[in-house]
Design a protein around this motif. Structure first.
Motif, PDB file in Angstrom:
ATOM      1  N   LYS A  74       1.008  -0.822   0.065  1.00 26.60           N
ATOM      2  CA  LYS A  74      -0.202  -0.009  -0.339  1.00 26.60           C
ATOM      3  C   LYS A  74       0.554   1.140   0.275  1.00 26.60           C
ATOM      4  N   ILE A  75       1.683   1.145   1.022  1.00 28.06           N
ATOM      5  CA  ILE A  75       2.967   2.424   0.781  1.00 28.06           C
ATOM      6  C   ILE A  75       2.940   2.838  -0.500  1.00 28.06           C
ATOM      7  N   ASP A  76       3.718   1.214  -0.982  1.00 32.10           N
ATOM      8  CA  ASP A  76       4.720   1.887  -2.816  1.00 32.10           C
ATOM      9  C   ASP A  76       3.558   2.433  -3.252  1.00 32.10           C
ATOM     10  N   GLY A  77       2.210   2.218  -3.228  1.00 35.12           N
ATOM     11  CA  GLY A  77       1.380   2.786  -3.705  1.00 35.12           C
ATOM     12  C   GLY A  77       1.228   4.160  -3.730  1.00 35.12           C
ATOM     13  N   ILE A  78       1.159   4.595  -2.415  1.00 29.25           N
ATOM     14  CA  ILE A  78       0.648   5.340  -1.839  1.00 29.25           C
ATOM     15  C   ILE A  78       2.364   7.064  -2.412  1.00 29.25           C
ATOM     16  N   PHE A  79       3.498   5.813  -2.069  1.00 28.24           N
ATOM     17  CA  PHE A  79       4.162   6.870  -2.193  1.00 28.24           C
ATOM     18  C   PHE A  79       4.876   7.451  -3.462  1.00 28.24           C
ATOM     19  N   SER A  80       3.969   6.595  -4.225  1.00 28.34           N
ATOM     20  CA  SER A  80       4.562   6.997  -6.151  1.00 28.34           C
ATOM     21  C   SER A  80       4.185   8.681  -6.331  1.00 28.34           C
ATOM     22  N   VAL A  81       3.079   8.699  -5.878  1.00 28.85           N
ATOM     23  CA  VAL A  81       3.190  10.673  -5.979  1.00 28.85           C
ATOM     24  C   VAL A  81       4.933  11.124  -5.255  1.00 28.85           C
ATOM     25  N   ILE A  82       5.653  10.504  -4.169  1.00 34.49           N
ATOM     26  CA  ILE A  82       6.862  10.726  -4.393  1.00 34.49           C
ATOM     27  C   ILE A  82       7.166  11.626  -5.407  1.00 34.49           C
ATOM     28  N   LYS A  83       7.762   9.690  -5.832  1.00 33.42           N
ATOM     29  CA  LYS A  83       8.342   9.381  -7.178  1.00 33.42           C
ATOM     30  C   LYS A  83       7.919  10.351  -8.633  1.00 33.42           C
ATOM     31  N   SER A  84       6.567  10.033  -8.401  1.00 31.67           N
ATOM     32  CA  SER A  84       6.160  10.322  -9.910  1.00 31.67           C
ATOM     33  C   SER A  84       6.488  12.220 -10.254  1.00 31.67           C
ATOM     34  N   GLU A  85       5.941  12.116  -8.752  1.00 28.99           N
ATOM     35  CA  GLU A  85       6.012  14.222  -9.039  1.00 28.99           C
ATOM     36  C   GLU A  85       6.444  14.939  -8.429  1.00 28.99           C
ATOM     37  N   ILE A  86       7.060  14.583  -6.942  1.00 28.32           N
ATOM     38  CA  ILE A  86       7.861  15.921  -6.012  1.00 28.32           C
ATOM     39  C   ILE A  86       9.091  15.901  -6.094  1.00 28.32           C
ATOM     40  N   ILE A  87       9.658  14.132  -6.748  1.00 28.38           N
ATOM     41  CA  ILE A  87      11.151  14.472  -6.494  1.00 28.38           C
ATOM     42  C   ILE A  87      11.552  14.815  -7.262  1.00 28.38           C
ATOM     43  N   PRO A  88      10.994  14.713  -8.660  1.00 28.33           N
ATOM     44  CA  PRO A  88      10.933  15.196 -10.335  1.00 28.33           C
ATOM     45  C   PRO A  88      11.124  17.551 -10.145  1.00 28.33           C
ATOM     46  N   GLN A  89       9.955  17.700  -9.524  1.00 26.31           N
ATOM     47  CA  GLN A  89       9.655  19.031  -9.457  1.00 26.31           C
ATOM     48  C   GLN A  89      11.088  19.483  -8.153  1.00 26.31           C
ATOM     49  N   TYR A  90      11.273  18.736  -7.307  1.00 25.78           N
ATOM     50  CA  TYR A  90      12.520  19.679  -6.547  1.00 25.78           C
ATOM     51  C   TYR A  90      13.455  18.838  -7.681  1.00 25.78           C
ATOM     52  N   LEU A  91      13.952  18.428  -8.396  1.00 27.62           N
ATOM     53  CA  LEU A  91      15.529  17.957  -8.380  1.00 27.62           C
ATOM     54  C   LEU A  91      14.832  19.641 -10.346  1.00 27.62           C
ATOM     55  N   ASN A  92      14.163  20.259 -10.178  1.00 25.95           N
ATOM     56  CA  ASN A  92      13.788  21.192 -11.646  1.00 25.95           C
ATOM     57  C   ASN A  92      13.874  22.619 -11.204  1.00 25.95           C
TER      58      ASN A  92
END
Length: 479
Positions: free
Chosen positions: A163-181
């Motif tokens: 369940k956590i993998d699914g919920i944390f997908s927003v971190i991997k797909s949205e938050i990390i790319p936005q942070y790096l850019n």
């Protein structure tokens, strides 16, 4: 059922005693007293362990007719069975050895961090980790969960790694790319207060009373690592004074959120499983609500800054620390936008620890590589890297996901609290009391009567949805 409730009351009172001893260990214990404290807490753990291994308990559980129970006691019984299963699944000798090694490593961690030298603790940490692996194995056999999921369930029974993998997908797909850019500040303005620590605490305590922290049943002290502990009707929160006073204040509001939750659990079920906090994720949602959605809001902070005479540098420092994306290697000092990435890194490492059984040097190598990959940060010292958090050195694994889950839950709560917009418009004492009263009614008083998703369903009409967290971060940071 009454016999079981009495036994569980004894169990929770022994946990209360342990909580006070742990608080004292972190705040007042003389440096050469660790051996005697270890003996005290080991003996206490052995007494606690015996409660649920007694034939009396096992017999009571077996003879109860669930059809005779009301709705509350049915929930109590389910939780009791779960607790007894867990407590009895881990070998008594292993529990005792874990207590001793956790206390030893905690003190070694302080020295290692202060001297920026992991060699001080590496050997003892690897031994502690071997004990945790055995604990996870024994829990796994009893619960039919994976070893890592069995540890996660100690802190949150509502979410597993799938369940956590699914919920944390927003971190991997949205938050990390936005942070790096994003454009990031590396050296935000730090305000150096000339007001004494005693005066800051005295004035801040007045603010916390308005936020529903009852100092007749609680207190604030200083420790090496901020935490909330103590016992029923005796809640102890701690902070530490940093060079950056904002970090001290942020920690105080964070731990106050924990404390208010503890103080407002339902009195009639205080020593029953249904009266305990649901999970550390829900607990964290309350601490982060106080920290992120109250203290770090512009309107409340302008009000709070009266303590510092609304100093312009103080307010500038606030904006650069809490409303600007920053590059910072320290989780507890990071901004909200990068914070879930810090948690995500620890979560991914923990999964590898328990799938591949790696030890300290490999963990440190992963840590440094993930910080570069996900945060574009080169770790310049062990104190800023693998030694920055106390959790693993206390044998606590499976805990870190609750921080990001709590942040997500708190954002969902914020968007559905009927008094929050009024508070933003005017952070008056009455509007603050409206919010804290609503939190008490809809969350604190629910304790373990509802699952996390049931609680959120009642508040927002849906289960945990990470979109609210994403929306909150965009609202605050993406201009």
């Amino acid at each position: 059922m009454n016999k079981l409730k009495k036994l569980f009351k004894n169990y929770y009172i022994l946990n209360d005693i342990s909580g006070i001893l742990f608080w004292d260990n972190a705040t007042n214990l003389p440096s050469n007293s660790i051996t005697s404290r270890s003996e005290q807490m080991t003996l206490l753990a052995e007494y606690t362990d015996k409660i649920f291994r007694s034939p009396e308990v096992l017999n009571e559980i077996s003879v109860i007719n669930s059809s005779d129970l009301n709705e509350i006691d049915l929930k109590n019984l389910r939780l009791m069975k779960n607790i007894i299963l867990r407590e009895n699944s881990v070998d008594t000798n292993l529990k005792s050895e874990l207590v001793k090694q956790k206390l030893k490593c905690e003190h070694l961690w302080r020295k290692s961090r202060q001297e920026n030298n992991s060699l001080i603790i590496e050997k003892d940490f690897n031994y502690l980790l071997s004990l945790v692996h055995e604990e996870a194995s024994q829990l796994s056999q009893a619960t039919q969960l994976s070893p890592y999921d069995s540890l996660i369930s100690k802190y949150d029974m509502d979410y597993n790694s799938s369940k956590i993998d699914g919920i944390f997908s927003v971190i991997k797909s949205e938050i990390i790319p936005q942070y790096l850019n994003s454009d990031k500040i590396k050296d935000p303005c730090v305000f150096h207060s000339s007001i004494s620590e005693e005066k800051v605490l005295e004035d801040t305590k007045k603010k916390l009373e308005i936020l529903n922290f009852d100092f007749s049943k609680g207190r604030i002290d200083q420790s090496h690592h901020p935490f909330c502990g103590g016992a029923n009707d005796d809640v102890r929160i701690t902070t530490r004074f940093e060079d950056n006073i904002l970090e001290t204040l942020s920690a105080i509001f964070h731990e106050t959120g924990h404390g208010v939750y503890e103080q407002n659990r339902p009195n009639q079920y205080l020593y029953e499983p249904v009266g305990q906090s649901r999970s550390l994720s829900v607990h964290e949602s309350q601490s982060l609500f106080y920290e992120n959605h109250i203290f770090k809001s512009h309107s409340y902070f302008l009000n709070f800054s009266e303590i510092f005479n609304k100093n312009e540098d103080f307010i500038k420092s606030f904006n650069e620390h809490y409303h600007t994306i920053r590059s910072n290697p320290i989780r507890v000092s990071s901004d909200e936008f990068s914070y879930p990435i810090h948690v995500y890194i620890r979560y991914e490492i923990e999964k590898i620890i328990f799938s591949e059984k790696i030890q300290f040097q490999e963990i440190k190598s992963l840590w440094n590589s993930y910080y570069k990959k996900f945060l574009d940060i080169d770790i310049d010292s062990e104190s800023n890297g693998i030694l920055q958090d106390i959790h693993w050195y206390e044998g606590i694994f499976g805990y870190f996901p609750t921080y990001a889950l709590g942040a997500m839950i708190s954002s969902q709560i914020k968007y559905h609290c009927p008094f929050y917009e009024d508070f933003l418009d005017n952070p008056s004492e009455q509007n603050l009391k409206d919010i804290t009263s609503w939190l008490s009614t809809n969350i604190h008083q629910k304790a373990s009567l509802l699952s996390s998703d049931e609680m959120l369903q009642n508040i927002s009409g849906e289960k945990l949805n990470s979109k609210y967290y994403s929306n909150h971060l965009k609202d605050r940071f993406i201009k």
